[in-house]
Design a protein around this motif. Structure first.
Motif, PDB file in Angstrom:
ATOM      1  N   ASN A  20       6.633  -3.756   9.252  1.00 46.88           N
ATOM      2  CA  ASN A  20       5.609  -3.145   7.908  1.00 46.88           C
ATOM      3  C   ASN A  20       4.781  -1.585   8.437  1.00 46.88           C
ATOM      4  O   ASN A  20       3.485  -1.287   7.819  1.00 46.88           O
ATOM      5  CB  ASN A  20       4.114  -4.848   7.791  1.00 46.88           C
ATOM      6  CG  ASN A  20       5.383  -5.528   6.613  1.00 46.88           C
ATOM      7  OD1 ASN A  20       5.200  -4.685   5.843  1.00 46.88           O
ATOM      8  ND2 ASN A  20       4.473  -7.146   6.941  1.00 46.88           N
ATOM      9  N   ILE A  21       4.872  -1.476   9.514  1.00 49.13           N
ATOM     10  CA  ILE A  21       4.547  -0.608   9.861  1.00 49.13           C
ATOM     11  C   ILE A  21       5.677   0.833   9.889  1.00 49.13           C
ATOM     12  O   ILE A  21       5.434   2.162   9.499  1.00 49.13           O
ATOM     13  CB  ILE A  21       4.245  -0.311  11.475  1.00 49.13           C
ATOM     14  CG1 ILE A  21       2.989  -1.565  11.191  1.00 49.13           C
ATOM     15  CG2 ILE A  21       3.942   1.092  11.793  1.00 49.13           C
ATOM     16  CD1 ILE A  21       1.033   0.318  10.443  1.00 49.13           C
ATOM     17  N   ALA A  22       6.820   0.665  10.466  1.00 42.83           N
ATOM     18  CA  ALA A  22       7.887   1.565  10.095  1.00 42.83           C
ATOM     19  C   ALA A  22       8.444   1.924   8.739  1.00 42.83           C
ATOM     20  O   ALA A  22       8.925   3.000   8.293  1.00 42.83           O
ATOM     21  CB  ALA A  22       8.594   1.079  10.934  1.00 42.83           C
ATOM     22  N   PHE A  23       8.708   0.654   8.710  1.00 43.96           N
ATOM     23  CA  PHE A  23       9.613   0.749   6.893  1.00 43.96           C
ATOM     24  C   PHE A  23       8.284   2.293   6.140  1.00 43.96           C
ATOM     25  O   PHE A  23       9.197   2.943   5.132  1.00 43.96           O
ATOM     26  CB  PHE A  23       8.947  -0.852   6.212  1.00 43.96           C
ATOM     27  CG  PHE A  23       9.980  -0.148   4.433  1.00 43.96           C
ATOM     28  CD1 PHE A  23      11.825  -0.703   4.799  1.00 43.96           C
ATOM     29  CD2 PHE A  23       9.171  -0.394   3.619  1.00 43.96           C
ATOM     30  CE1 PHE A  23      12.243  -0.349   3.761  1.00 43.96           C
ATOM     31  CE2 PHE A  23      10.502   0.118   2.856  1.00 43.96           C
ATOM     32  CZ  PHE A  23      11.551  -0.447   2.349  1.00 43.96           C
ATOM     33  N   PRO A  24       7.163   1.701   5.701  1.00 44.91           N
ATOM     34  CA  PRO A  24       6.488   2.248   5.005  1.00 44.91           C
ATOM     35  C   PRO A  24       5.948   3.565   5.309  1.00 44.91           C
ATOM     36  O   PRO A  24       6.211   5.057   4.545  1.00 44.91           O
ATOM     37  CB  PRO A  24       4.769   1.978   4.990  1.00 44.91           C
ATOM     38  CG  PRO A  24       4.519   0.594   5.135  1.00 44.91           C
ATOM     39  CD  PRO A  24       6.089  -0.068   6.224  1.00 44.91           C
ATOM     40  N   LEU A  25       6.476   3.664   6.917  1.00 44.87           N
ATOM     41  CA  LEU A  25       5.997   5.178   6.969  1.00 44.87           C
ATOM     42  C   LEU A  25       7.072   6.036   6.816  1.00 44.87           C
ATOM     43  O   LEU A  25       7.735   7.323   6.678  1.00 44.87           O
ATOM     44  CB  LEU A  25       5.866   4.876   8.289  1.00 44.87           C
ATOM     45  CG  LEU A  25       5.474   6.837   9.321  1.00 44.87           C
ATOM     46  CD1 LEU A  25       4.801   7.433   9.166  1.00 44.87           C
ATOM     47  CD2 LEU A  25       5.316   5.949  10.621  1.00 44.87           C
ATOM     48  N   ILE A  26       8.341   5.397   7.027  1.00 40.71           N
ATOM     49  CA  ILE A  26      10.316   6.664   7.151  1.00 40.71           C
ATOM     50  C   ILE A  26       9.686   5.818   5.304  1.00 40.71           C
ATOM     51  O   ILE A  26      10.257   7.634   4.578  1.00 40.71           O
ATOM     52  CB  ILE A  26      10.857   5.198   7.394  1.00 40.71           C
ATOM     53  CG1 ILE A  26      11.370   5.681   8.744  1.00 40.71           C
ATOM     54  CG2 ILE A  26      12.125   5.720   6.395  1.00 40.71           C
ATOM     55  CD1 ILE A  26      11.942   4.294   9.528  1.00 40.71           C
ATOM     56  N   LEU A  27       8.846   5.621   4.665  1.00 42.01           N
ATOM     57  CA  LEU A  27       9.367   5.314   2.562  1.00 42.01           C
ATOM     58  C   LEU A  27       8.378   6.981   2.909  1.00 42.01           C
ATOM     59  O   LEU A  27       8.563   7.925   1.935  1.00 42.01           O
ATOM     60  CB  LEU A  27       8.676   3.848   2.290  1.00 42.01           C
ATOM     61  CG  LEU A  27       8.916   3.876   0.603  1.00 42.01           C
ATOM     62  CD1 LEU A  27      10.105   4.092   0.476  1.00 42.01           C
ATOM     63  CD2 LEU A  27       7.849   2.585   0.419  1.00 42.01           C
ATOM     64  N   VAL A  28       7.039   6.687   3.217  1.00 45.91           N
ATOM     65  CA  VAL A  28       6.266   8.055   3.048  1.00 45.91           C
ATOM     66  C   VAL A  28       7.271   9.741   3.179  1.00 45.91           C
ATOM     67  O   VAL A  28       7.093  10.363   2.794  1.00 45.91           O
ATOM     68  CB  VAL A  28       4.868   8.264   3.044  1.00 45.91           C
ATOM     69  CG1 VAL A  28       4.250   9.665   3.628  1.00 45.91           C
ATOM     70  CG2 VAL A  28       4.439   7.053   3.217  1.00 45.91           C
ATOM     71  N   LEU A  29       7.573   9.815   4.329  1.00 52.10           N
ATOM     72  CA  LEU A  29       8.372  10.620   4.777  1.00 52.10           C
ATOM     73  C   LEU A  29       9.861  11.398   3.965  1.00 52.10           C
ATOM     74  O   LEU A  29       9.886  12.529   3.294  1.00 52.10           O
ATOM     75  CB  LEU A  29       8.805  10.439   6.275  1.00 52.10           C
ATOM     76  CG  LEU A  29       8.273  10.252   7.871  1.00 52.10           C
ATOM     77  CD1 LEU A  29       8.346  10.508   8.729  1.00 52.10           C
ATOM     78  CD2 LEU A  29       7.034  11.742   7.359  1.00 52.10           C
ATOM     79  N   LEU A  30       9.795  10.255   3.663  1.00 59.80           N
ATOM     80  CA  LEU A  30      11.195   9.911   2.351  1.00 59.80           C
ATOM     81  C   LEU A  30      10.717  10.803   0.992  1.00 59.80           C
ATOM     82  O   LEU A  30      11.179  11.617   0.999  1.00 59.80           O
ATOM     83  CB  LEU A  30      12.067   8.988   2.071  1.00 59.80           C
ATOM     84  CG  LEU A  30      13.127   8.564   3.595  1.00 59.80           C
ATOM     85  CD1 LEU A  30      13.721   7.574   3.445  1.00 59.80           C
ATOM     86  CD2 LEU A  30      14.060   9.478   3.832  1.00 59.80           C
ATOM     87  N   PHE A  31       9.605  10.150   0.679  1.00 59.99           N
ATOM     88  CA  PHE A  31       8.976  10.772  -0.626  1.00 59.99           C
ATOM     89  C   PHE A  31       8.923  12.354  -0.297  1.00 59.99           C
ATOM     90  O   PHE A  31       8.815  12.912  -1.990  1.00 59.99           O
ATOM     91  CB  PHE A  31       7.553  10.433  -0.642  1.00 59.99           C
ATOM     92  CG  PHE A  31       6.509  10.497  -1.740  1.00 59.99           C
ATOM     93  CD1 PHE A  31       6.839  10.988  -3.107  1.00 59.99           C
ATOM     94  CD2 PHE A  31       5.523  10.929  -1.035  1.00 59.99           C
ATOM     95  CE1 PHE A  31       6.149  11.534  -3.672  1.00 59.99           C
ATOM     96  CE2 PHE A  31       4.432  11.281  -1.797  1.00 59.99           C
ATOM     97  CZ  PHE A  31       4.808  11.571  -2.970  1.00 59.99           C
TER      98      PHE A  31
END
Length: 175
Positions: free
Chosen positions: A10-21
């Motif tokens: 729940n920390i890594a997935f959204p963090l990677i998602l924001v970076l990809l955004f």
């Protein structure tokens, strides 16, 4: 599932998602001359690829997946278009279709890429018709198919294929 695994996903997935955004926007800004050559438009969709990986590799059930989908859709609407709802509904529609069809596909890469292609077509069709409805899209169906859908599909299928196994490995470690 251990609490540290839940926390890590729940920390890594959204963090990677924001970076990809952010990387999606940065790629379009820095490689615009290459990706938008002439009338051909190839739009990178790294965030949709990341959502596809979560669906394909079975980690979406371990986190508030659709909350992340809505948040990224709203961010796309705010930062990239200024029209609220277009990308939010497109991301939701693509992820919903991929989630519903995923049980009918196996875990091999080619089956997964077909699933991603279907989700990408839903996403692009939703944004195209939303643009037509609100009056910002003026190209014909044929021009949309030839000049946007085909180049974008090729680019993103290649990207999804290149990062398929690294994405699987990362999500298995996180989940």
């Amino acid at each position: 599932m251990a609490s540290w695994q839940f926390f890590r996903l729940n920390i890594a997935f959204p963090l990677i998602l924001v970076l990809l955004f952010l990387l999606d926007g940065n790629l379009m800004a820095s490689l615009g001359n290459f990706l938008l050559r002439g009338s051909l438009h190839a739009v990178p969709m790294l965030t949709l690829i990341w959502f596809f990986y979560a669906i394909q590799f079975g980690v979406m059930d371990k986190m508030p997946f659709y909350v992340y989908v809505v948040i990224i859709g709203v961010l796309y609407d705010i930062f990239y278009t200024g029209i609220f709802g277009t990308y939010t509904l497109s991301f939701l529609g693509a992820c919903f279709v991929m989630e519903r069809l995923q049980p009918y596909f196996d875990s091999r890469m080619m089956s997964g890429l077909l699933l991603f292609l279907i989700g990408m077509l839903v996403y692009l069709a939703a944004t195209y018709f939303a643009g037509k409805i609100i009056g910002v899209g003026h190209e014909s169906h044929l021009a949309f198919f030839i000049f946007l859908l085909l180049p974008t599909s090729v680019l993103n299928l290649v990207l999804a294929a290149i990062f398929y196994y690294p994405g699987w490995s990362l999500l298995q470690r996180l989940g």
